[in-house]
Write a protein that holds these residues in place. Structure first.
Motif, PDB file in Angstrom:
ATOM      1  N   ASN A 248       7.997  15.200  41.813  1.00  0.00           N
ATOM      2  CA  ASN A 248       9.355  15.517  42.251  1.00  0.00           C
ATOM      3  C   ASN A 248      10.130  16.257  41.153  1.00  0.00           C
ATOM      4  O   ASN A 248      10.884  17.195  41.440  1.00  0.00           O
TER       5      ASN A 248
ATOM      6  N   THR B  50      12.898  19.392  47.250  1.00  0.00           N
ATOM      7  CA  THR B  50      12.393  18.043  47.521  1.00  0.00           C
ATOM      8  C   THR B  50      11.080  18.207  48.271  1.00  0.00           C
ATOM      9  O   THR B  50      11.070  18.452  49.484  1.00  0.00           O
ATOM     10  N   PRO B  51       9.970  18.117  47.555  1.00  0.00           N
ATOM     11  CA  PRO B  51       8.679  18.422  48.181  1.00  0.00           C
ATOM     12  C   PRO B  51       8.205  17.316  49.117  1.00  0.00           C
ATOM     13  O   PRO B  51       8.578  16.152  48.970  1.00  0.00           O
ATOM     14  N   ASP B  52       7.376  17.708  50.073  1.00  0.00           N
ATOM     15  CA  ASP B  52       6.728  16.735  50.959  1.00  0.00           C
ATOM     16  C   ASP B  52       5.458  16.262  50.252  1.00  0.00           C
ATOM     17  O   ASP B  52       4.418  16.914  50.314  1.00  0.00           O
TER      18      ASP B  52
ATOM     19  N   SER C 204       3.479  14.015  50.904  1.00  0.00           N
ATOM     20  CA  SER C 204       2.372  13.590  51.765  1.00  0.00           C
ATOM     21  C   SER C 204       1.457  14.766  52.116  1.00  0.00           C
ATOM     22  O   SER C 204       0.384  14.567  52.668  1.00  0.00           O
ATOM     23  N   ASP C 205       1.895  15.978  51.775  1.00  0.00           N
ATOM     24  CA  ASP C 205       1.152  17.198  52.075  1.00  0.00           C
ATOM     25  C   ASP C 205       0.186  17.506  50.934  1.00  0.00           C
ATOM     26  O   ASP C 205       0.606  17.756  49.800  1.00  0.00           O
TER      27      ASP C 205
ATOM     28  N   VAL D 169       0.801  20.759  49.021  1.00  0.00           N
ATOM     29  CA  VAL D 169       1.947  20.690  48.106  1.00  0.00           C
ATOM     30  C   VAL D 169       1.537  20.041  46.791  1.00  0.00           C
ATOM     31  O   VAL D 169       1.855  20.533  45.700  1.00  0.00           O
TER      32      VAL D 169
ATOM     33  N   THR E  66      -0.815   9.652  49.480  1.00  0.00           N
ATOM     34  CA  THR E  66       0.473   9.444  48.821  1.00  0.00           C
ATOM     35  C   THR E  66       1.139   8.176  49.347  1.00  0.00           C
ATOM     36  O   THR E  66       1.175   7.927  50.558  1.00  0.00           O
TER      37      THR E  66
END
Length: 292
Positions: free
Chosen positions: A69, A76-78, A80-81, A84, A167
């Motif tokens: 982060n 604000t990254p995802d 869970s991807d 990413v 994640t």
């Protein structure tokens, strides 16, 4: 009178990142936390045992969600991807080595290889590695308890090439592969020195095993200090601390993080068919490390 043109100096190339990471690598539940507790006590050389909840200061993880982060801010990254995470990973590792220290201890459960084309353990950032290997018969029992699943499900998971930890609130994706693939990836030929420690030798021959670890890190080996750090990292000590204060690294799916600290429990806990599956899936690697 015209001035003579001055020669422009060539732009300075940015300094290459220092290869300072010493990976503390293992399959989950193989002794990584124990190793870091020992190192915390040896490096600090305290009068009383270092708190187990301060161990994160000695070997930060490469999959801490907070770090991903931070490098992505202000976005604000995802987390869970998978894409990413892999896109941000290089920034995270560059952030770790950005302090220009000679050594940065970094805990990892990632396989030494690539995930979807991204190298997880870049050689250009690496000084050396320590790999802790444990009898998978015992490891899988701790693995099952740690993740809140049955031993049969754990045995199936560690036999798969696509085994990974998704994640969660604290950590991002970790790409494990099968136990055999993981072990072979870290113990095969590499461009940097790798010390391989067997969990069982850490139990049975702690002075020899932990002494080799200290030497590998290039730290002076002092006998009295070594004995004290081994004592301060003992199962009795850390389990006592966990009962008193809890342990921040316990994911909460089992009551305690430190459960046994012994080897050979699998002989009582695993059925014959599960033992046979383990030995079928991992025979060559188990034999190589003296587990058959």
């Amino acid at each position: 009178m015209s001035k003579k043109p001055t020669k422009k100096s060539a732009p300075q190339k940015p300094a290459a990142p220092k290869a300072s990471i010493v990976w503390l690598a293992s399959y989950p539940k193989s002794g990584n936390t124990w190793t870091r507790i020992f190192l915390a006590n040896y490096l600090m050389n305290p009068e009383k045992p270092v708190s187990i909840n301060q161990v994160h200061r000695f070997g930060m993880g490469d999959s801490i969600a907070k770090t991903y982060n931070m490098v992505a801010a202000p976005e604000t990254p995802d987390l869970s991807d998978v894409e990413v995470i892999l896109r941000l990973r290089d920034k995270v590792l560059r952030g770790i080595i950005g302090n220009n220290a000679d050594v940065n201890l970094v805990k990892t459960h990632n396989i030494r290889g690539a995930a979807f084309g991204t190298q997880l353990i870049p050689a250009q950032y690496t000084r050396s590695a320590v790999y802790i290997v444990r009898n998978p018969m015992d490891m899988v029992l701790s693995y099952a308890r740690h993740y809140g699943i049955e031993p049969a499900a754990a045995i199936e998971a560690i036999g798969r090439s696509d085994n990974a930890n998704a994640t969660d609130g604290a950590a991002v994706w970790q790409f494990l592969g099968s136990w055999t693939e993981h072990v072979c990836s870290w113990t095969s030929k590499s461009p940097y020195p790798t010390l391989v420690l067997r969990y069982e030798d850490m139990l049975d021959k702690p002075e020899e095993a932990f002494g080799a670890l200290v030497k590998h890190l290039g730290v002076p080996l002092e006998e009295e200090r070594l004995q004290k750090a081994i004592r301060f990292a003992s199962f009795d000590e850390v389990s006592s601390q966990e009962k008193a204060t809890g342990f921040k690294e316990n994911p909460g799916k089992s009551e305690t993080f430190f459960t046994s600290g012994k080897s050979g429990k699998w002989k009582e806990a695993l059925s014959d068919d599960l033992i046979e599956k383990m030995q079928t899936d991992h025979r060559a690697t188990m034999k190589r490390f003296g587990y058959l």
